[in-house]
Design an enzyme around this catalytic site. Structure first.
Site, PDB file in Angstrom:
ATOM      1  N   ASP A 179       0.939  -1.256   0.086  1.00 46.89           N
ATOM      2  CA  ASP A 179      -0.067   0.128   0.003  1.00 46.89           C
ATOM      3  C   ASP A 179       0.951   1.177  -0.103  1.00 46.89           C
ATOM      4  O   ASP A 179       0.627   2.142  -0.788  1.00 46.89           O
ATOM      5  CB  ASP A 179      -1.097  -0.050   1.017  1.00 46.89           C
TER       6      ASP A 179
ATOM      7  N   THR B 114      -7.265  -6.195  -0.202  1.00 43.16           N
ATOM      8  CA  THR B 114      -5.964  -6.755   0.838  1.00 43.16           C
ATOM      9  C   THR B 114      -5.900  -8.102   1.189  1.00 43.16           C
ATOM     10  O   THR B 114      -4.983  -8.486   1.174  1.00 43.16           O
ATOM     11  CB  THR B 114      -6.088  -5.711   2.015  1.00 43.16           C
TER      12      THR B 114
END
Length: 236
Positions: free
Chosen positions: A48, A129
């Site tokens: 990220d 995720t």
């Protein structure tokens, strides 16, 4: 009709997709666990931060003062226990060819704290995720918005097989430009974009339903009832 890279903005978006997809996949293959956790306990990965850093750096070089609205900020990295993660992010970016040190990484990430008004880019560095952490499907999503209308959008899907190609060829890039339609090509390489069109299937029994790869995001019993009523045996 061919897909036209007719502006610096389209060129920037495609470079983001290609480079972020490659970077995220390298990190995914090398990391098994998230480095930090957000306050809501959802995992935050090194990827990220690294992808958002990459986009902030590219934006600075390619489009100067354009605004970026993104998912992450540097609060966790600036905390006492965030140093190891910051070091990992800088290391992966250096391998990608960026002049990355801790302070530069923090500045690139904080490019993503802009305001969502007028003209701005919006980024989800790692969409999916859970899929990323189990080394399955995820995407990097980027769009240019002007006065509330999406003008350019790209999706980098590093683990998605290229439709119609060998199962061994992974990585798909999707691009949509207002006035040009939506297109797809392999994420890496020199292949030309192929246009995406609405399916010509008119028989409901032959229709394919789309659902999330995450079971927790899908009402599977509802899908089964819909498929039963349609008479479809096509895998969702």
């Amino acid at each position: 009709m061919a897909f036209e890279v007719s502006s610096p903005e389209i060129e920037f978006a495609l470079e983001v997709a290609e480079r972020s997809g490659r970077l995220a996949r390298v990190i995914q293959q090398g990391l098994a666990q998230p480095a930090l956790a957000k306050e809501d306990r959802s995992p935050v990965t090194v990827a990220d931060f690294a992808v958002q850093s990459l986009v902030g750096w590219l934006l600075e070089r390619k489009l100067g003062s354009d605004t970026l609205v993104a998912e992450e900020d540097t609060q966790l990295l600036r905390a006492e226990d965030g140093g190891q993660t910051l070091e990992q992010v800088a290391g992966f970016l250096s391998e990608e060819g960026l002049p990355a040190d801790g302070e530069s990484v923090l500045q690139w990430i904080d490019r993503g704290t802009g305001a969502a008004r007028g003209r701005f880019w919006t980024l989800d560095p790692i969409d999916g995720t859970k899929g990323f952490l189990r080394k399955a499907q995820f995407a990097t999503a980027l769009a240019l918005v002007e006065e509330g209308r999406v003008q350019i959008a790209v999706l980098a899907c590093p683990n998605l097989p290229v439709p119609g190609n060998s199962p061994a060829q992974f990585g798909s890039l999707f691009a949509a430009v207002r006035g040009q339609g939506a297109w797809m090509r392999p994420l890496q390489g020199e292949a030309e974009f192929q246009p995406l069109r609405v399916s010509s299937v008119s028989d409901p029994a032959q229709a394919r339903l789309l659902r999330s790869v995450e079971a927790g995001h899908t009402n599977t019993s509802l899908f089964e009832r819909i498929l039963h009523h349609l008479g479809s045996t096509i895998e969702p």
